[in-house]
Design a protein around this motif. Structure first.
Motif, short mmCIF file in Angstrom:
data_model
loop_
_atom_site.label_atom_id
_atom_site.label_comp_id
_atom_site.label_asym_id
_atom_site.label_seq_id
_atom_site.Cartn_x
_atom_site.Cartn_y
_atom_site.Cartn_z
N ASP A 86 -5.56 -7.04 -7.57
CA ASP A 86 -6.29 -5.80 -7.33
C ASP A 86 -5.28 -4.66 -7.36
N PHE A 115 0.83 -1.19 0.00
CA PHE A 115 0.00 0.00 0.00
C PHE A 115 0.87 1.24 0.00
N HIS A 157 -2.27 -0.99 -3.85
CA HIS A 157 -3.22 0.11 -3.71
C HIS A 157 -2.54 1.37 -3.20
N THR A 176 -4.56 2.33 -7.98
CA THR A 176 -3.81 3.41 -7.35
C THR A 176 -4.34 4.72 -7.92
N GLN A 191 -2.34 -7.55 -4.06
CA GLN A 191 -3.03 -6.27 -3.95
C GLN A 191 -2.02 -5.13 -3.94
#
Length: 375
Positions: A135, A33, A83, A138, A81
């Motif tokens: 997934d 993240f 993000h 951004t 993932q």
């Protein structure tokens, strides 16, 4: 404050998850993240990373377990993932990365991400599965100059969520997200029952892409995205044609030593990332003949190979046969050696300037003729 950088990393092992509930599963990274806890850092930049192992998920958790909330699964060949969260000025990027392993989800139960507290009536079931990233939302276009070749499968799963929305995103490169100047070739298989929304695409399940391509022959998908962008489908032959990538401009080249991001061996390979190729110089004897109307089909002799640092050459990664020009040139002119090609983690092949065939013009004698003639 600044960005976090992850570069020059790889994984070759397979990843298998047989737990009750899946979260974020990737061949190299489970989840990453960017954009939180500012001003300490802005985003995450990932460059020159790859994964070659399969990623397999088979969860058996009870999808009727009402103690689970906001159920999510993100499964990718490289990253599960990826993000940006927090402030909208954060921009994470991934560039010059690839994955070749198959990504498979054949779970018999639900998937759980790891946070709870929502009312049961608001629960959301989300599964995002892609050959490179599951997934990948951004604040910018997170994926550029990257590709995946593995098959992506979401099979034998029944998803029924009586408490809220159900969203499933399946794509060759991305489950959901955005990308530019990238491609995928793997087969995309969706053979499951989903109560609400399923988005299936040859390139991505949901999102937007620019100058991206997927193989319509091997993917089994005619649409690039289940929802979002649509163009960019190519056949296998077109995927190996330099002309198909004109929109990439000078970031792709069919010549060795160009310094471009992408290297393609025209008619032989899909685009390869040059950062994972070792420069290789090929030298052959030169050849000369005088034009006689017949094709020159003899192969170059004394073919030798040299790397910049003198390291031994892995001949298993040098494919094809060296020829002059197209291998059957007959007209006057000079024809450089060509015909060899390589694979990812192989070589960026170029030839010495002396490795060429020269066909000299024949002497034309005219007798008893006045005027001019084109020869």
């Amino acid at each position: 404050g600044g960005d976090i950088r992850i570069a020059d990393c790889y994984s070759t092992g397979s990843v298998t998850d047989n737990s009750l509930y899946a979260g974020s599963i990737g061949g190299l990274i489970g989840s990453v993240f960017g954009g939180f806890d500012k001003p300490f850092y802005n985003g995450v930049n990932i460059a020159r990373c790859y994964s070659t192992g399969d990623v397999t998920v088979h969860n058996t958790g009870d999808s009727n377990d009402q103690s689970l909330h906001d159920i999510q699964a993100a499964i990718g060949g490289l990253i599960g993932q990826f993000h940006d969260i927090g402030e909208s000025t954060s921009t994470s990027l991934l560039t010059q990365c690839y994955a070749t392993g198959n990504v498979t989800d054949s779970s018999t139960g639900a998937h759980i991400a790891g946070w709870s507290g929502m009312a049961v009536t608001d629960d959301i079931y989300t599964a995002a599965i892609g050959g490179l990233i599951g997934d990948g939302f951004t604040n910018g276009s997170p994926v550029s100059e990257s590709y995946s070749t593995g098959n992506v499968s979401f099979t034998g799963i029944t998803v029924h969520n009586p408490y809220g929305a159900t969203n499933v995103y399946i794509g060759g490169l991305l489950g959901r997200g955005s990308a530019q100047n990238s491609y995928s070739t793997g087969k995309v298989v969706f053979d499951s029952q989903v109560s609400d929304n399923s988005y299936i695409g040859g390139f991505e399940g949901y999102g937007y892409f620019n100058n991206c391509y997927w193989n319509t022959t091997t993917s089994g998908q005619t649409n690039g995205a289940g929802q979002g962008s649509s163009g960019g489908g190519l056949t296998t032959a077109q995927m190996q044609d330099l002309a198909s990538y004109s929109a990439w401009g000078n970031t792709i080249s069919g010549s060795g030593g160009s310094g471009a991001i992408w290297r393609i061996y025209d008619g032989q390979t899909n685009p390869l990332l040059a950062c994972f190729l070792t420069p290789l110089t090929v030298s052959t004897d030169s050849a000369t003949k005088t034009y006689d109307g017949n094709a020159y089909t003899a192969l170059p002799t004394n073919v030798s190979y040299a790397t910049m640092d003198g390291a031994a050459v892995d001949r298993s990664k040098v494919l094809g046969t060296a020829v002059y020009g197209n291998g059957s040139e007959k007209n006057a002119g000079t024809y450089a050696a060509t015909g060899l090609y390589s694979v990812q983690q192989g070589y960026d092949i170029s030839y010495t300037s002396s490795s060429a065939l020269t066909i000299n013009p024949a002497v034309l004698s005219l007798s008893g003729y006045s005027g001019s003639r084109t020869y």
